[in-house]
Design a protein around this motif. Structure first.
Motif, short mmCIF file in Angstrom:
data_model
loop_
_atom_site.label_atom_id
_atom_site.label_comp_id
_atom_site.label_asym_id
_atom_site.label_seq_id
_atom_site.Cartn_x
_atom_site.Cartn_y
_atom_site.Cartn_z
N HIS A 167 0.85 -1.19 0.00
CA HIS A 167 0.00 0.00 0.00
C HIS A 167 0.89 1.24 0.00
CE1 HIS A 167 -3.69 -2.32 1.19
NE2 HIS A 167 -2.75 -3.15 1.62
N VAL A 168 0.76 2.06 -1.03
CA VAL A 168 1.57 3.27 -1.17
C VAL A 168 0.69 4.49 -0.92
CG1 VAL A 168 3.10 4.59 -2.68
CG2 VAL A 168 2.97 2.09 -2.90
N GLU A 169 1.16 5.37 -0.04
CA GLU A 169 0.38 6.56 0.30
C GLU A 169 1.23 7.82 0.17
OE1 GLU A 169 -2.68 4.48 3.52
OE2 GLU A 169 -1.29 6.02 4.19
N LEU A 170 0.57 8.90 -0.22
CA LEU A 170 1.21 10.22 -0.28
C LEU A 170 0.43 11.15 0.63
CD1 LEU A 170 3.26 12.21 -1.51
CD2 LEU A 170 1.59 12.65 -3.34
N TRP A 171 1.15 11.79 1.56
CA TRP A 171 0.56 12.71 2.53
C TRP A 171 1.16 14.09 2.38
CZ3 TRP A 171 -2.94 11.35 6.60
CH2 TRP A 171 -3.25 9.99 6.66
N THR A 172 0.36 15.11 2.71
CA THR A 172 0.85 16.48 2.75
C THR A 172 0.43 17.10 4.08
OG1 THR A 172 1.02 18.57 1.52
CG2 THR A 172 -1.18 17.58 1.71
N PHE A 173 0.91 18.31 4.33
CA PHE A 173 0.55 19.04 5.55
C PHE A 173 -0.16 20.31 5.16
CE2 PHE A 173 1.60 22.05 9.03
CZ PHE A 173 0.98 21.36 10.07
N ASP A 174 -1.40 20.50 5.65
CA ASP A 174 -2.21 21.64 5.23
C ASP A 174 -2.10 22.84 6.16
OD1 ASP A 174 -3.66 20.92 7.47
OD2 ASP A 174 -5.49 20.36 6.39
N GLY A 175 -1.13 22.82 7.05
CA GLY A 175 -0.95 23.92 7.99
C GLY A 175 -1.50 23.62 9.37
N LYS A 176 -2.38 22.61 9.44
CA LYS A 176 -2.96 22.21 10.71
C LYS A 176 -2.76 20.73 11.01
CE LYS A 176 -6.64 25.71 10.67
NZ LYS A 176 -8.11 25.94 10.69
#
Length: 298
Positions: A167-176
């Protein structure tokens, strides 16, 4: 406050003297601060009064601390107040602590390791080589905004090759908080998810994450969309069998030559295929996990 003093001399002349008495006060360089967890800022106090020493205090040390020099350190998400006192006067600064990308990603990695286990390599033979647990992590700024995204890969099956799926996942940070962009099972070769992996491609100074399934007949590229957000950018689907079929790019029919032109265009600056079914990538997998944890202070 002004005080007027009068002095009457014998010749009936009046002399006056005005004394100005300044009230003690203390002022801070900031009345409010917003910090990310782990960050710090120094508050400066301006004092008027007989005593120049300043006493500092945090209302909630779990959220933010302050030392004798006015250095505020953000500890935990929330809001508190820092007080500076001198000559019986008090100044207040409101401290708002927000989540940082580093702390959000660290928490995410810790959660995944607790749920799926830490990375573990099973290397029985050339034909039975696989990883389990959270077996890949990498930080990379996909859209060039200065905040890195996080790639996570996990796999839980330990015995039956036919049931192994990465399982490959991509995450980002939205400031919170950390926000998931995509989660998918990716592999190529022999029509079996055991041959799991993914590809990272650099294009125009930014990055694409390529996931494939059905032995490479479905290819999806995730990166920066036209509006600047992260998501699905390119999608290729082959409808047919190994002998005859039709390529579709973003749901529109394209020829085999058009597909190849797209493929070579996207793959000119490939960082490579990160695979888990052979020993070639083992050292790189270990190094990426180690680098990520070091950055996340784990």
């Amino acid at each position: 406050n002004n005080i007027v003093m009068k002095l009457i001399k014998s010749n009936k002349k009046i002399l006056t003297c005005t004394l100005t008495v300044k009230k003690s006060y203390i002022k801070l360089s900031d009345t409010s601060l917003t910090l990310s967890v782990g960050k710090s800022e120094i508050l400066k106090a301006t004092v008027n009064g007989k005593i120049t020493k300043v006493s500092w205090k945090s209302k909630n040390k779990n959220i933010a601390t302050v030392n004798s020099s006015g250095k505020v350190i953000a500890k935990k998400v929330g809001q508190t107040e820092v007080y500076a006192e001198s000559n019986g006067q008090t100044a207040v600064c409101t401290i708002t602590v927000k989540q940082s990308a580093i702390s959000a990603y660290r928490k995410l990695v810790q959660q995944y390791e607790k749920k799926y286990g830490k990375a573990h390599l099973y290397n029985y033979s050339q034909y039975k080589h696989f990883w389990t647990g959270l077996c890949f992590t990498k930080l990379l700024d996909f859209n060039g905004d200065g905040t890195k995204e996080l790639i996570l890969v996990y796999q839980t099956e330990k015995t039956k090759i036919i049931n192994m799926k990465y399982h490959v996942e991509l995450w980002t940070f939205d400031g919170k908080k950390a926000k998931k962009i995509v989660s998918g099972i990716s592999w190529t070769g022999n029509n079996c998810p055991y041959f799991g992996g993914f590809e990272i491609i650099k294009q125009n100074g930014k990055y694409l994450l390529r996931l494939t399934d059905n032995a490479g007949w479905i290819e999806k590229y995730y990166g920066t969309k036209r509006d600047g957000t992260l998501g699905l950018v390119h999608s290729f689907i082959w409808k047919g069998d190994a002998m005859k079929g039709q390529w579709y790019y973003n749901k529109k029919e394209i020829s085999n030559d058009e597909y190849l032109n797209y493929y070579y265009k996207f793959h000119q600056n490939s960082l490579g295929w990160y695979g888990f079914s052979n020993s070639k990538g083992d050292d790189e997998i270990r190094n990426e996990i180690s680098k990520t944890k070091k950055t996340l202070k784990m």
